[in-house]
Design an enzyme around this catalytic site. Sequence first.
Site, PDB file in Angstrom:
ATOM      1  N   ARG A  32       0.833  -1.212   0.000  1.00  0.00           N
ATOM      2  CA  ARG A  32       0.000   0.000   0.000  1.00  0.00           C
ATOM      3  C   ARG A  32       0.858   1.248   0.000  1.00  0.00           C
ATOM      4  O   ARG A  32       1.804   1.357   0.771  1.00  0.00           O
ATOM      5  CB  ARG A  32      -0.919   0.028   1.217  1.00  0.00           C
ATOM      6  CG  ARG A  32      -1.968  -1.039   1.079  1.00  0.00           C
ATOM      7  CD  ARG A  32      -3.018  -1.002   2.147  1.00  0.00           C
ATOM      8  NE  ARG A  32      -3.717  -2.274   2.063  1.00  0.00           N
ATOM      9  CZ  ARG A  32      -4.558  -2.745   2.952  1.00  0.00           C
ATOM     10  NH1 ARG A  32      -4.831  -2.030   4.030  1.00  0.00           N
ATOM     11  NH2 ARG A  32      -5.141  -3.901   2.785  1.00  0.00           N
ATOM     12  N   SER A 126      -8.153  -1.347   0.773  1.00  0.00           N
ATOM     13  CA  SER A 126      -9.153  -1.714   1.776  1.00  0.00           C
ATOM     14  C   SER A 126      -9.903  -0.516   2.337  1.00  0.00           C
ATOM     15  O   SER A 126     -10.559   0.197   1.597  1.00  0.00           O
ATOM     16  CB  SER A 126      -8.458  -2.501   2.876  1.00  0.00           C
ATOM     17  OG  SER A 126      -9.388  -3.235   3.604  1.00  0.00           O
ATOM     18  N   HIS A 127      -9.769  -0.259   3.635  1.00  0.00           N
ATOM     19  CA  HIS A 127     -10.549   0.774   4.311  1.00  0.00           C
ATOM     20  C   HIS A 127      -9.950   2.166   4.156  1.00  0.00           C
ATOM     21  O   HIS A 127     -10.477   3.118   4.716  1.00  0.00           O
ATOM     22  CB  HIS A 127     -10.639   0.410   5.787  1.00  0.00           C
ATOM     23  CG  HIS A 127      -9.279   0.206   6.394  1.00  0.00           C
ATOM     24  ND1 HIS A 127      -8.499  -0.880   6.081  1.00  0.00           N
ATOM     25  CD2 HIS A 127      -8.553   0.968   7.237  1.00  0.00           C
ATOM     26  CE1 HIS A 127      -7.352  -0.783   6.721  1.00  0.00           C
ATOM     27  NE2 HIS A 127      -7.352   0.332   7.434  1.00  0.00           N
ATOM     28  N   ASP A 297     -16.304  -2.117   4.243  1.00  0.00           N
ATOM     29  CA  ASP A 297     -15.156  -1.327   3.790  1.00  0.00           C
ATOM     30  C   ASP A 297     -15.103  -1.388   2.264  1.00  0.00           C
ATOM     31  O   ASP A 297     -15.948  -2.042   1.627  1.00  0.00           O
ATOM     32  CB  ASP A 297     -13.844  -1.778   4.453  1.00  0.00           C
ATOM     33  CG  ASP A 297     -13.313  -3.104   3.949  1.00  0.00           C
ATOM     34  OD1 ASP A 297     -14.104  -3.874   3.374  1.00  0.00           O
ATOM     35  OD2 ASP A 297     -12.119  -3.377   4.141  1.00  0.00           O
ATOM     36  N   ASP A 299     -13.333  -2.839  -0.021  1.00  0.00           N
ATOM     37  CA  ASP A 299     -13.203  -4.103  -0.752  1.00  0.00           C
ATOM     38  C   ASP A 299     -14.113  -5.207  -0.211  1.00  0.00           C
ATOM     39  O   ASP A 299     -14.021  -6.361  -0.645  1.00  0.00           O
ATOM     40  CB  ASP A 299     -11.738  -4.566  -0.815  1.00  0.00           C
ATOM     41  CG  ASP A 299     -11.157  -4.884   0.545  1.00  0.00           C
ATOM     42  OD1 ASP A 299     -11.532  -4.222   1.537  1.00  0.00           O
ATOM     43  OD2 ASP A 299     -10.319  -5.806   0.634  1.00  0.00           O
ATOM     44  N   ASP A 301     -14.486  -6.885   2.611  1.00  0.00           N
ATOM     45  CA  ASP A 301     -14.171  -7.992   3.516  1.00  0.00           C
ATOM     46  C   ASP A 301     -14.501  -7.671   4.971  1.00  0.00           C
ATOM     47  O   ASP A 301     -14.664  -8.565   5.791  1.00  0.00           O
ATOM     48  CB  ASP A 301     -12.713  -8.485   3.360  1.00  0.00           C
ATOM     49  CG  ASP A 301     -11.691  -7.372   3.424  1.00  0.00           C
ATOM     50  OD1 ASP A 301     -12.076  -6.190   3.571  1.00  0.00           O
ATOM     51  OD2 ASP A 301     -10.487  -7.686   3.321  1.00  0.00           O
ATOM     52  N   ARG A 302     -14.627  -6.373   5.294  1.00  0.00           N
ATOM     53  CA  ARG A 302     -14.985  -6.000   6.666  1.00  0.00           C
ATOM     54  C   ARG A 302     -16.434  -5.572   6.734  1.00  0.00           C
ATOM     55  O   ARG A 302     -16.960  -5.029   5.752  1.00  0.00           O
ATOM     56  CB  ARG A 302     -14.168  -4.795   7.126  1.00  0.00           C
ATOM     57  CG  ARG A 302     -12.688  -4.974   7.048  1.00  0.00           C
ATOM     58  CD  ARG A 302     -12.022  -3.705   7.509  1.00  0.00           C
ATOM     59  NE  ARG A 302     -10.583  -3.881   7.505  1.00  0.00           N
ATOM     60  CZ  ARG A 302      -9.754  -3.211   8.274  1.00  0.00           C
ATOM     61  NH1 ARG A 302     -10.230  -2.298   9.103  1.00  0.00           N
ATOM     62  NH2 ARG A 302      -8.463  -3.424   8.218  1.00  0.00           N
ATOM     63  N   GLU A 385     -11.330 -11.152  13.375  1.00  0.00           N
ATOM     64  CA  GLU A 385     -10.434 -10.170  13.967  1.00  0.00           C
ATOM     65  C   GLU A 385     -11.236  -9.008  14.530  1.00  0.00           C
ATOM     66  O   GLU A 385     -12.363  -8.743  14.096  1.00  0.00           O
ATOM     67  CB  GLU A 385      -9.478  -9.625  12.910  1.00  0.00           C
ATOM     68  CG  GLU A 385      -8.564 -10.657  12.304  1.00  0.00           C
ATOM     69  CD  GLU A 385      -7.502 -10.006  11.438  1.00  0.00           C
ATOM     70  OE1 GLU A 385      -6.426  -9.707  11.956  1.00  0.00           O
ATOM     71  OE2 GLU A 385      -7.763  -9.760  10.242  1.00  0.00           O
ATOM     72  N   SER A 387     -10.847  -6.038  13.894  1.00  0.00           N
ATOM     73  CA  SER A 387     -10.924  -4.966  12.912  1.00  0.00           C
ATOM     74  C   SER A 387     -12.108  -5.163  11.955  1.00  0.00           C
ATOM     75  O   SER A 387     -12.020  -4.848  10.780  1.00  0.00           O
ATOM     76  CB  SER A 387      -9.618  -4.880  12.130  1.00  0.00           C
ATOM     77  OG  SER A 387      -9.251  -6.160  11.646  1.00  0.00           O
ATOM     78  N   LYS A 398     -11.822 -12.827   4.953  1.00  0.00           N
ATOM     79  CA  LYS A 398     -12.950 -12.354   5.727  1.00  0.00           C
ATOM     80  C   LYS A 398     -14.005 -11.886   4.735  1.00  0.00           C
ATOM     81  O   LYS A 398     -13.681 -11.509   3.618  1.00  0.00           O
ATOM     82  CB  LYS A 398     -12.542 -11.246   6.692  1.00  0.00           C
ATOM     83  CG  LYS A 398     -11.684 -10.122   6.128  1.00  0.00           C
ATOM     84  CD  LYS A 398     -11.148  -9.286   7.284  1.00  0.00           C
ATOM     85  CE  LYS A 398     -10.453  -8.031   6.812  1.00  0.00           C
ATOM     86  NZ  LYS A 398      -9.010  -8.222   6.596  1.00  0.00           N
TER      87      LYS A 398
HETATM   88  C1  VG1 Z   1      -5.282  -4.079   9.799  1.00  0.00           C
HETATM   89  C2  VG1 Z   1      -6.094  -4.851  10.816  1.00  0.00           C
HETATM   90  C3  VG1 Z   1      -5.992  -6.336  10.564  1.00  0.00           C
HETATM   91  C4  VG1 Z   1      -6.460  -6.629   9.127  1.00  0.00           C
HETATM   92  C5  VG1 Z   1      -5.629  -5.806   8.155  1.00  0.00           C
HETATM   93  C6  VG1 Z   1      -6.093  -5.974   6.717  1.00  0.00           C
HETATM   94  O1  VG1 Z   1      -3.907  -4.393   9.918  1.00  0.00           O
HETATM   95  O2  VG1 Z   1      -5.666  -4.558  12.124  1.00  0.00           O
HETATM   96  O3  VG1 Z   1      -6.788  -7.016  11.499  1.00  0.00           O
HETATM   97  O4  VG1 Z   1      -6.312  -7.990   8.824  1.00  0.00           O
HETATM   98  O5  VG1 Z   1      -5.721  -4.415   8.481  1.00  0.00           O
HETATM   99  O6  VG1 Z   1      -7.434  -5.607   6.580  1.00  0.00           O
HETATM  100  P1  VG1 Z   1      -2.863  -3.471  10.738  1.00  0.00           P
HETATM  101  O7  VG1 Z   1      -1.537  -4.123  10.551  1.00  0.00           O
HETATM  102  O8  VG1 Z   1      -2.956  -2.114  10.163  1.00  0.00           O
HETATM  103  O9  VG1 Z   1      -3.326  -3.475  12.151  1.00  0.00           O
HETATM  104  V1  VG1 Z   1      -8.121  -5.401   5.045  1.00  0.00           V
HETATM  105  O10 VG1 Z   1      -9.688  -5.116   5.222  1.00  0.00           O
HETATM  106  O11 VG1 Z   1      -7.042  -4.526   4.315  1.00  0.00           O
HETATM  107  O12 VG1 Z   1      -7.702  -6.735   4.216  1.00  0.00           O
HETATM  108 CO    CO Z   2     -10.741  -4.698   3.486  1.00  0.00          CO
END
Ligand code: VG1
Ligand code: CO
Length: 595
Positions: A32, A126-127, A297, A299, A301-302, A385, A387, A398
């Site tokens: 990213r 993602s988010h 989010d 993509d 998955d959340r 998780e 998150s 997820k």
């Molecule tokens: C964060 C979350 C983690 C999740 C990851 C990818 O990582 O804490 O639980 O799996 O994002 O989410 P970090 O290292 O910033 O805490 V997603 O929705 O990008 O696949």
């Molecule tokens: Co995501």
Amino acid sequence: IVSEIMETNPIPVLTIQTTPFDDQRPGTNGLRKKTSVFESKKNYLQNYIQSVLSSIDLRDRQGCTMVVGSDGRYFSRAAIEVIVQMAAANGIGRLVIGHSGILSTPAVSCIIRKIKAIGGIILTASHSPGGPAGDFGIKFNIANGGPSPDTVMERIYQVSRTLEEYAICPDLHIDLSRLGRQDFDLENKFKPFRVEIVDSVEIYLNMLRGIFDFGAIKSLLTGPEQLKIRIDAMNGVMGPYVRRILCDELGAPANSAVNCVPLEDFGGQHPNPNPTFAVSLVESMKGGEFGFGAAFDADGDRCMILGQNGFFVNPSDSLAVMAANLSCIPYFRQAGIRGLARSMPTSMALDRVAKAMKVALYETPAGWRFFGNLMDSGRCSFCGEESFGTGSDHIREKDGLWAVLVWLSVISVRKQGVEEIVKDHWVKFGRNYYCRFDYEGVDPRAAYYLMRDLEAVITDKAFISQKFAVGNNVYSVEKTDNFEYIDPVDGSVSRNQGLRIVFTDSSRIIFRLSGSGVGVGATIRIYAESYERDPERHSRETQVVLGPLIAIALKISDIHERTNGCGDACWGIYSLVFKMTVYRCLYINICHYCT
Ligand code: VG1
Ligand code: CO
């Protein structure tokens, strides 16, 4: 004549010289960066894609199938064009791509498994926000449909560090808007290269049909006692899925779904499903008209779950409640539950469910990639998780919409509202009060030294069995460590996965560095949790219950001083009242650090 032209004009495959970059190590889930880095730095995208493709063994790569999708964010279409041109040049036989490039992360995982592809590339951060000034990212999923494990990420990174050339077919152009096959003859290749544009929703929807009782969910959403729902796709990838699956298939009225057109910049919002960023959903739920709310989010998955009047389901609770009610879902009634898993910072509410169900509980580092081996080896059926991610062995990601359907199934079987279901769960299992703070934009060196010094403090002999008195509460340290995970399947060891302080009453404080940022400043996450068995004490304010633990966390880490105070740099994602400024005046002055 036409075939003659085809034969005499195959598309050339070029080799282009390049110089390597030293910052292409993937993070928690993919690479990213700011969009401008991918868009404007010459060959930045090409180098990374070549590194991903080169990381696949040549024998596996020749003629294989890969899946490509995006969450619709800005620069995705341009990136897909490059990926197609490079995949062709690198011997990939077939690419399956979502219509207009759109595929959610769980849909990619589903398609990889369904068509036995060798892997897939998902364009998403993602988010994180999108747009020319926003963020961009590339996830690479492997043949099981899940995120690359550390070994694959390391291989990609090593290739990227020494990469000198990449292969590409710059004259190859596809039409992302035309469903169906497009074949291309390439120079020096015997077989044509094939692109298949598929409906973004269809394959995923078919999978869900086999997991849930669609009839039961449909009568919940349309019957005489109809449950009114509000689903916010946050202008991300989920719009088409929500409309097609929840509205068209399951009968939810069209006005149940909002922000359902994928936008390149997500309407300028953070596509992050939490009470801070999904604020319009929270507001409309507070009106009381809707009994169930969810947001995703970018993509898909959340997902965040809300009950009537905006009742917020903490994601760790959502995970535990779903686990305790899996028998409401035909898929699990059939397959049974082998084991449960959660990431280390996720609350221990799930552990109590595992104990009651008499199944194993696995505790993994943050990031979905650690669940893959557990599920592939049949050890784990369901995981999640803190998150806002939950999932099961139906795919290897997820899955936000799947989580919504789990909740709707539970509601339809139990005939209770969201809040009632959660509160019943607390009565049965006890409540794990839980929160998380994010300190964003921290100077990476300051973050590094904070973690290093804190590790030294908490692993010092003097710290163990130390007591902290905050107001009337006394916390005795029971155990501290820097979390380390040994994969039970392949024995691989992941070190340095977060600092844990566990107290004798089983409350915990956790510190870890985020690995999903775009490389501009570090993010420190602090997680706090405490367990309450007594149902009389289940309706307390989270910030009151966790206040003393947070005071301890701030004190021992010295985080405010080290990160130049709070201001906008930190905010609590679970509640607006968690603004650090509030905490600072509320607790900093009343905590004493006992030795
Ligand atoms: C964060 C979350 C983690 C999740 C990851 C990818 O990582 O804490 O639980 O799996 O994002 O989410 P970090 O290292 O910033 O805490 V997603 O929705 O990008 O696949
Ligand atoms: Co995501």
